[in-house]
Design a protein around this motif. Structure first.
Motif, PDB file in Angstrom:
ATOM      1  N   ASP A  21       0.857  -1.187   0.000  1.00 38.21           N
ATOM      2  CA  ASP A  21       0.000   0.000   0.000  1.00 38.21           C
ATOM      3  C   ASP A  21       0.893   1.236   0.000  1.00 38.21           C
ATOM      4  O   ASP A  21       1.430   1.632   1.035  1.00 38.21           O
ATOM      5  CB  ASP A  21      -0.929   0.012   1.227  1.00 38.21           C
ATOM      6  N   ASN A  23      -0.273   4.117  -1.278  1.00 32.40           N
ATOM      7  CA  ASN A  23      -1.218   5.231  -1.377  1.00 32.40           C
ATOM      8  C   ASN A  23      -0.824   6.324  -0.378  1.00 32.40           C
ATOM      9  O   ASN A  23      -0.738   6.070   0.812  1.00 32.40           O
ATOM     10  CB  ASN A  23      -2.609   4.680  -1.028  1.00 32.40           C
ATOM     11  N   ARG A  36       3.496   4.169   5.897  1.00 31.21           N
ATOM     12  CA  ARG A  36       3.320   2.851   5.267  1.00 31.21           C
ATOM     13  C   ARG A  36       4.544   2.489   4.437  1.00 31.21           C
ATOM     14  O   ARG A  36       5.025   1.355   4.486  1.00 31.21           O
ATOM     15  CB  ARG A  36       2.098   2.882   4.340  1.00 31.21           C
ATOM     16  N   HIS A  59      -1.395   0.907  -5.599  1.00 30.13           N
ATOM     17  CA  HIS A  59      -2.290   1.913  -6.190  1.00 30.13           C
ATOM     18  C   HIS A  59      -2.009   3.284  -5.593  1.00 30.13           C
ATOM     19  O   HIS A  59      -1.385   3.389  -4.529  1.00 30.13           O
ATOM     20  CB  HIS A  59      -3.751   1.540  -5.928  1.00 30.13           C
ATOM     21  N   ARG A  62      -7.923   6.875  -6.427  1.00 32.10           N
ATOM     22  CA  ARG A  62      -8.937   6.161  -7.219  1.00 32.10           C
ATOM     23  C   ARG A  62      -9.161   6.910  -8.532  1.00 32.10           C
ATOM     24  O   ARG A  62      -9.043   8.143  -8.546  1.00 32.10           O
ATOM     25  CB  ARG A  62     -10.267   6.140  -6.449  1.00 32.10           C
ATOM     26  N   ARG A 110      -4.684   0.639 -10.421  1.00 25.99           N
ATOM     27  CA  ARG A 110      -6.072   1.074 -10.655  1.00 25.99           C
ATOM     28  C   ARG A 110      -6.248   1.754 -12.014  1.00 25.99           C
ATOM     29  O   ARG A 110      -7.329   2.255 -12.339  1.00 25.99           O
ATOM     30  CB  ARG A 110      -6.549   1.953  -9.499  1.00 25.99           C
ATOM     31  N   SER A 141      -4.081  -2.813   4.851  1.00 27.22           N
ATOM     32  CA  SER A 141      -4.908  -1.622   4.636  1.00 27.22           C
ATOM     33  C   SER A 141      -5.704  -1.636   3.338  1.00 27.22           C
ATOM     34  O   SER A 141      -6.546  -0.770   3.122  1.00 27.22           O
ATOM     35  CB  SER A 141      -4.019  -0.382   4.681  1.00 27.22           C
ATOM     36  N   VAL A 142      -5.463  -2.575   2.452  1.00 29.53           N
ATOM     37  CA  VAL A 142      -6.276  -2.676   1.226  1.00 29.53           C
ATOM     38  C   VAL A 142      -7.049  -4.002   1.214  1.00 29.53           C
ATOM     39  O   VAL A 142      -7.746  -4.317   0.256  1.00 29.53           O
ATOM     40  CB  VAL A 142      -5.407  -2.580  -0.055  1.00 29.53           C
ATOM     41  N   HIS A 144      -9.632  -4.954   2.646  1.00 33.22           N
ATOM     42  CA  HIS A 144     -11.104  -4.906   2.653  1.00 33.22           C
ATOM     43  C   HIS A 144     -11.634  -4.745   1.234  1.00 33.22           C
ATOM     44  O   HIS A 144     -12.833  -4.679   1.011  1.00 33.22           O
ATOM     45  CB  HIS A 144     -11.607  -3.770   3.544  1.00 33.22           C
ATOM     46  N   ARG A 145     -10.735  -4.654   0.255  1.00 33.55           N
ATOM     47  CA  ARG A 145     -11.141  -4.456  -1.136  1.00 33.55           C
ATOM     48  C   ARG A 145     -11.165  -5.789  -1.889  1.00 33.55           C
ATOM     49  O   ARG A 145     -10.179  -6.529  -1.855  1.00 33.55           O
ATOM     50  CB  ARG A 145     -10.149  -3.518  -1.850  1.00 33.55           C
ATOM     51  N   LYS A 188     -13.159   9.363   3.922  1.00 28.95           N
ATOM     52  CA  LYS A 188     -13.734   8.139   3.342  1.00 28.95           C
ATOM     53  C   LYS A 188     -14.886   7.648   4.223  1.00 28.95           C
ATOM     54  O   LYS A 188     -14.674   6.899   5.177  1.00 28.95           O
ATOM     55  CB  LYS A 188     -12.656   7.063   3.226  1.00 28.95           C
ATOM     56  N   GLY A 355      -9.713   2.259   6.273  1.00 24.75           N
ATOM     57  CA  GLY A 355     -10.984   1.596   6.001  1.00 24.75           C
ATOM     58  C   GLY A 355     -10.969   0.131   6.408  1.00 24.75           C
ATOM     59  O   GLY A 355     -11.949  -0.395   6.949  1.00 24.75           O
TER      60      GLY A 355
HETATM   61  C1  3PG Z   1      -6.158   3.530   2.251  1.00 21.85           C
HETATM   62  O1  3PG Z   1      -5.511   4.570   2.055  1.00 21.85           O
HETATM   63  O2  3PG Z   1      -6.957   3.393   3.194  1.00 21.85           O
HETATM   64  C2  3PG Z   1      -5.907   2.366   1.351  1.00 21.85           C
HETATM   65  O3  3PG Z   1      -4.861   2.623   0.468  1.00 21.85           O
HETATM   66  C3  3PG Z   1      -7.151   1.958   0.623  1.00 21.85           C
HETATM   67  O4  3PG Z   1      -7.520   2.934  -0.308  1.00 21.85           O
HETATM   68  P1  3PG Z   1      -8.996   2.902  -0.954  1.00 21.85           P
HETATM   69  O5  3PG Z   1      -9.949   3.311   0.141  1.00 21.85           O
HETATM   70  O6  3PG Z   1      -8.955   3.885  -2.096  1.00 21.85           O
HETATM   71  O7  3PG Z   1      -9.252   1.511  -1.409  1.00 21.85           O
END
Ligand code: 3PG
Length: 378
Positions: A21, A23, A36, A59, A62, A110, A141-142, A144-145, A188, A355
């Protein structure tokens, strides 16, 4: 079934597909080094040392979002090779030419629509999976996707978790949140809503707090315009849930780059909201002082700008001072703890997840974790 870890594999000369992750915040076009990214170095160093050939899937944001960018800068931040491609010829050649101990990052996963079907039956898996021996997920952290880089590859490759995910899973298994004060912020809302459904003692802040305020019937003016799409999607879901929760009683707006605090009764305002106001901070700090255990996820305001860090700082400092057991999560929140120089040791547990942590705390099963648990691929 137990999820395998890096210790369960012979990694020497093995081709490892690694989900990280990366992000992160993008400030003025610049990707920021995140907590991270720093944590993932543990996994990367082990893979390098054990002479694995590692290719990273990750990723940034989004599709459609302002910070949805290439991962070129991210590669520099984590000090690995980069190819601006994922399943094309360039990527395949770069993957094939890697030597043991080397690490390559592919571009923002993505960018591909196949990432969003979450299965093993797509071009992304069909192209990349045959090039690898092992799939490792290091991104709790990802998890849940239901996305291909999380749930597709482990269905066709021997799989396990990296050191960051392993630490996160172990710590969370030992945490028991009872009589908890939930502080839910960030931008979020979806996963926060799952927590709301199961909890009464809730303080809200950040964009989430604004949406809850709107769900209670307030018109925030310019901020309603800014949040238009989120209001459409989330306010109907929030309406039945917000009656008993605490929403901000004042906000800081941004007037041409300067902070101004306004009580809720002075809204609608022509200015956008960037933080919770001082009265809200005071109220939340008092509630934190009385709490027996605390869960915080998501920042209270726009922490990229010093003037609007106040709300997040007040809350985090109060949690750090409190004797209550605390769990703090969310990418921006953990970055804020470092940026604001708050002593990490003062928190019960700092999660790198946002999330995913919400969903875990709400008792949901995370698809990315379940798929690793169920894997029979040797
Ligand atoms: C986050 O930053 O919580 C994770 O990278 C997940 O990102 P997402 O909510 O865009 O899936």
């Amino acid at each position: 079934m137990k999820i395998r870890t890096l210790s369960d594999f012979n990694l020497r000369n093995k081709r490892v597909l690694l989900r990280l992750d990366l992000n992160t915040e993008i400030i003025k076009g610049k990707a920021q080094l995140s907590e991270r990214m720093k944590a993932h170095q543990i996994t990367l160093n082990e893979l390098k040392k054990k002479k694995a050939i590692t290719v990273i899937l990750a990723h940034q944001s989004r599709p459609g979002e302002k910070d949805f960018t290439s991962l070129k800068q991210h590669a520099k931040l984590i000090k690995v090779k980069f190819v601006p491609d994922i399943i094309g010829e360039k990527a395949i050649n770069a993957i094939k030419s890697l030597k043991p101990g080397e690490v390559l990052l592919l571009d923002n996963i993505r960018n591909l629509k196949e990432e969003f079907d979450g299965t093993e039956n797509n071009n992304l898996v069909r192209t990349l999976a045959p090039l690898f021996n092992i799939y490792i997920n290091d991104a709790f952290s990802v998890s849940h996707r239901e996305q291909t880089s999380v749930t597709g590859f482990p269905k066709v490759l021997p799989c396990g978790m990296g050191r960051v995910m392993e630490a996160e899973v172990k710590s969370l298994e030992n945490i028991n949140l009872k009589n908890t004060l939930y502080i839910l912020g960030g931008a979020k809302p979806k996963e926060n809503i799952d927590v709301l459904k199961n909890s009464k003692n809730v303080l809200t802040c950040g964009v989430f707090g604004q949406l809850c305020t709107i769900a209670k019937g307030a018109n925030l003016g310019a901020q309603n315009v800014f949040l238009k799409n989120k209001i459409k999607e989330f306010v109907p879901l929030l309406k039945p849930l917000v009656k008993e929760i605490q929403t901000p009683i004042d906000f800081a707006v941004n007037i041409n780059g300067k902070r101004k605090d306004l009580p809720l009764k002075e809204f609608p305002s022509q200015y956008e909201i960037f933080d919770i106001g001082p009265q809200t901070q005071k109220l939340y700090v008092e509630k934190i002082k009385q709490a027996k255990s605390i869960f915080m996820k998501g920042v209270a305001g726009y922490c990229e700008d010093k003037q609007f860090q106040q709300g997040t700082k007040a809350i985090l400092q109060a949690i750090a001072k409190s004797k209550a057991f605390s769990v703090v999560g969310g990418g921006h929140t953990t970055d804020a703890i470092s940026k604001l120089h708050i002593n990490k040791k003062k928190f019960g547990y700092i999660s790198l997840s946002g999330g995913a942590l919400d969903e875990y705390v709400a008792g949901k099963k995370l698809p990315g974790l379940e798929v690793l648990r169920k894997s029979k691929k040797k």
